[in-house]
Design a protein around this motif. Sequence first.
Motif, PDB file in Angstrom:
ATOM      1  N   ARG A 258       0.821  -1.204   0.000  1.00 58.82           N
ATOM      2  CA  ARG A 258       0.000   0.000   0.000  1.00 58.82           C
ATOM      3  C   ARG A 258       0.858   1.257   0.000  1.00 58.82           C
ATOM      4  N   VAL A 259       0.406   2.240  -0.773  1.00 59.06           N
ATOM      5  CA  VAL A 259       0.961   3.587  -0.718  1.00 59.06           C
ATOM      6  C   VAL A 259      -0.034   4.409   0.092  1.00 59.06           C
ATOM      7  N   ASP A 260       0.449   5.032   1.146  1.00 64.67           N
ATOM      8  CA  ASP A 260      -0.435   5.789   2.038  1.00 64.67           C
ATOM      9  C   ASP A 260       0.420   6.839   2.739  1.00 64.67           C
TER      10      ASP A 260
ATOM     11  N   PRO B  83       4.639   6.623  -4.069  1.00 68.63           N
ATOM     12  CA  PRO B  83       4.923   5.647  -5.129  1.00 68.63           C
ATOM     13  C   PRO B  83       6.407   5.616  -5.510  1.00 68.63           C
TER      14      PRO B  83
ATOM     15  N   ILE C 237      -3.283   1.919  -3.658  1.00 69.25           N
ATOM     16  CA  ILE C 237      -2.973   3.309  -3.311  1.00 69.25           C
ATOM     17  C   ILE C 237      -4.123   3.864  -2.493  1.00 69.25           C
TER      18      ILE C 237
ATOM     19  N   ALA D 190      -6.569  11.263  -3.570  1.00 67.38           N
ATOM     20  CA  ALA D 190      -5.314  10.857  -4.204  1.00 67.38           C
ATOM     21  C   ALA D 190      -4.826  11.980  -5.110  1.00 67.38           C
TER      22      ALA D 190
ATOM     23  N   GLU E  21       5.290  11.188  -9.163  1.00 70.10           N
ATOM     24  CA  GLU E  21       4.473  10.059  -8.716  1.00 70.10           C
ATOM     25  C   GLU E  21       3.638   9.488  -9.864  1.00 70.10           C
TER      26      GLU E  21
ATOM     27  N   CYS F  33       3.699   5.647 -11.274  1.00 72.08           N
ATOM     28  CA  CYS F  33       2.538   4.798 -11.578  1.00 72.08           C
ATOM     29  C   CYS F  33       2.616   4.250 -12.992  1.00 72.08           C
TER      30      CYS F  33
ATOM     31  N   PHE G  46      -6.580   2.051  -6.766  1.00 74.67           N
ATOM     32  CA  PHE G  46      -6.832   3.125  -5.813  1.00 74.67           C
ATOM     33  C   PHE G  46      -8.056   2.714  -5.002  1.00 74.67           C
TER      34      PHE G  46
END
Length: 162
Positions: free
Chosen positions: A7-9, A86, A105, A121, A127, A131, A143
């Motif tokens: 996960r991207v957070d 990312p 994401i 987002a 970034e 992606c 997402f």
Amino acid sequence: MAVSFIRVDDRIIHGQIVTRWARERKCDGIIAVDDKTAKNKILKSVVKNAAPPGIKAGVFTVEQALPKLKKASQVKENYFLIVKTPTTLVSLLENGCDFIKKINIGPISSKEGAENVGPNAALTKEEIKACEYFYEQGITIIFKLVPNSKPYTWKDIRKKYI
């Protein structure tokens, strides 16, 4: 696969991870990767302590994370890999983390130079390039804020941003 969720957070470890995703997917430990957070003792402690009881958590720089991720990818326990951006995932992928096949994401807050690509987002040009790099590598990018929210994919929206 032992790294069961990537996960991207930008909040790293927080309520949604702890209360929603860790209940939805088996999670024995969290490997959080962000150079700035890992180098700040106080912030590192806050993020690490956000993990629920019984779930191991560590906050690492990219360099520190590489051997941890290699080991985690070979064990029976299920680990979450959480990164703040990312671009951090690009660094991990370029340094041998070839187990990355699907990325979730979550929230990425708006910031200067970022473009809103969907609810909660906002991606910078760098970034967006990350992606697209994942897409070109055959990695699925979804997402999705929480397990029951409506997802959308990079494949579905990418032409607006590249």
